[in-house]
Write an enzyme that holds these catalytic residues in place. Sequence first.
Site, PDB file in Angstrom:
ATOM      1  N   ASN A  21       0.828  -1.206   0.000  1.00  0.00           N
ATOM      2  CA  ASN A  21       0.000   0.000   0.000  1.00  0.00           C
ATOM      3  C   ASN A  21       0.862   1.255   0.000  1.00  0.00           C
ATOM      4  OD1 ASN A  21      -0.278  -1.348   2.800  1.00  0.00           O
ATOM      5  ND2 ASN A  21      -1.057   0.646   3.345  1.00  0.00           N
ATOM      6  N   ASP A  22       0.727   2.162   0.937  1.00  0.00           N
ATOM      7  CA  ASP A  22       1.260   3.529   0.813  1.00  0.00           C
ATOM      8  C   ASP A  22       2.752   3.612   0.434  1.00  0.00           C
ATOM      9  OD1 ASP A  22      -1.059   3.443   2.318  1.00  0.00           O
ATOM     10  OD2 ASP A  22      -0.240   4.503   4.024  1.00  0.00           O
ATOM     11  N   TRP A  46      -3.610  -7.030   3.093  1.00  0.00           N
ATOM     12  CA  TRP A  46      -2.962  -6.157   4.083  1.00  0.00           C
ATOM     13  C   TRP A  46      -2.703  -6.890   5.402  1.00  0.00           C
ATOM     14  CZ3 TRP A  46      -3.879  -4.118   8.955  1.00  0.00           C
ATOM     15  CH2 TRP A  46      -3.171  -2.968   9.306  1.00  0.00           C
ATOM     16  N   TRP A  81       4.145   1.450  10.167  1.00  0.00           N
ATOM     17  CA  TRP A  81       3.213   2.138   9.283  1.00  0.00           C
ATOM     18  C   TRP A  81       3.867   3.342   8.609  1.00  0.00           C
ATOM     19  CZ3 TRP A  81      -2.244   2.000  12.032  1.00  0.00           C
ATOM     20  CH2 TRP A  81      -2.668   0.668  12.091  1.00  0.00           C
ATOM     21  N   ASP A 146       1.008   9.011  10.623  1.00  0.00           N
ATOM     22  CA  ASP A 146       1.571   9.393   9.325  1.00  0.00           C
ATOM     23  C   ASP A 146       2.274  10.755   9.340  1.00  0.00           C
ATOM     24  OD1 ASP A 146       0.248   7.040   8.666  1.00  0.00           O
ATOM     25  OD2 ASP A 146      -1.494   8.073   7.830  1.00  0.00           O
ATOM     26  N   ASP A 234      -9.842   8.950   5.180  1.00  0.00           N
ATOM     27  CA  ASP A 234     -10.086   7.549   5.520  1.00  0.00           C
ATOM     28  C   ASP A 234     -11.518   7.147   5.156  1.00  0.00           C
ATOM     29  OD1 ASP A 234      -9.426   5.118   6.518  1.00  0.00           O
ATOM     30  OD2 ASP A 234      -9.724   5.631   8.616  1.00  0.00           O
TER      31      ASP A 234
END
Length: 509
Positions: A21-22, A46, A81, A146, A234
Amino acid sequence: NAMLSWQRTSYHFQPERNWMNDPNGPLYHMGWYHLFYQYNPDSAIWGNITWGHAVSEDLIHWLYLPFAMVPDRPFDINGVWTGSATILPDGQIVILYTGDDADLVQVQNLAYPANLSDPLLLDWIKYPGNPVMVPPPGIGLTDFRDPTTAWLSPDGEKWLVTLGSKINKTGIALVYETEDFKSFQLLDGIMHGVPGTGMWECVDFYPVSTVEENGLDTSINGPGVKHVLKASLDDDKCDYYALGTYDPYTNKWTPDNPELDVGIGLRYDYGKYYASKTFYDQNKQRRILWGWIGETDSQATDLLKGWASVQNIPRTVVFDKKTGTNILQWPVKEVEELRRDVSEFENIKLEPGSIVPLKIGSATQLDIIASFEVDKDALVATVEAGVGYNCSTSGGAAGRGLLGPFGLLVFADESLTELTPVYFYISKGADGKAETHFCADETRSSEAPDVTKQVYGSKIPVLEGEKLSARLLVCQMFSSPTVLICYYRLLSLNSYLFCPKIMNITHCT
Ligand code: DQQ
């Protein structure tokens, strides 16, 4: 199964297998662009989030490296993360990232390279004093994540960093200050918040020049500078940005137009595009945007094929001086090095309702530049009721009006059963004002029943005298011959459009 697993993209960055993902901590160091990414080493779904790591000299061809960080400490045992890198004036690199800790609390951690003189930055040290930030009073333990790249205070003494959260349904960006990236103080108030937008993930914050062509390093501010604030919502999984002014003395950001604020105004992209992050490329003085393109396949298919999702082709971001209201994004110049076997089609006059095949032989990737011109007399003469047009809700490419849709059919098979129209649609109100929309219609993109198929796009600004130009990077997932078709469904008479240049790439990676 074997067949599914070799259907891989080749334009876009993706790991050799499993879930991604990111994009995380992009940076340029000693001749290499580094990309880290959220990765599950064990599955195409995930989980077990680890920092994958790859390097490239041109942002297009990538070498896979060993994982940069795995979840192995109390402060990140449930996941390493998303985070960002900051390059300090003396060349040191620091990374701040979110750890999902042993109690499932979101905390911020510091990491740095073990050996700065290693161009590949293979080994990373997690600061033993982690975490360096924990959720402050009033912030949910799972609503705090984040961190961005840090920027310097005007006196050059302190570093500032922002990260996303929410209070009730208001998405917010908190600001912390630090001198050493180990001890952080939360500043009073928030940098910005927008009611109703929910949790802000992957906040990004950076300056753009309103006068120069080049990108700006993150600490730059002053006359001729605006600041972009971006949040990944989100709740609806879209990346929204807004342009505004940042006051470094109060640490507040104010949108230029409150009606186009973060989360209610402009998006970077109207397709699948999320958790994006920019970095300043000191090698070529530009700001580059990475974004995660999530899967349209179902989880069951992802497990079968053994991988899920790609990163977008990185884009250069600049302020749009012509409109003054938005940013401009363009695939990094390096992607043009892949062009081979150029096919050009010029002065094609498209008759109403026609579909014109563009014979380009077989190809697995295409870099298309198409430019359309609408007959001026027809444009002026056309009168419509002005019901309003919306890419997502106006029937896609099958919904016909007097001045649209027209554009390209890509991924089309010979029988035109499967196809993906990418098109312009001009709608004209009773007041005579024309609006241009640019849309992509996935509803017939695949006969597979378990694929997300939507029509997406937005209104786009087209200035007086501008042609309607489109750039399409088309990536075929398997090597069947591609039939690229320029199509047109204009119903008014005496109008014409043409698409003069179609470029074709084969064997590009
Ligand atoms: N992905 C990360 C989070 C972030 C989210 C976890 C956005 O840090 O908020 O994989 O996609």
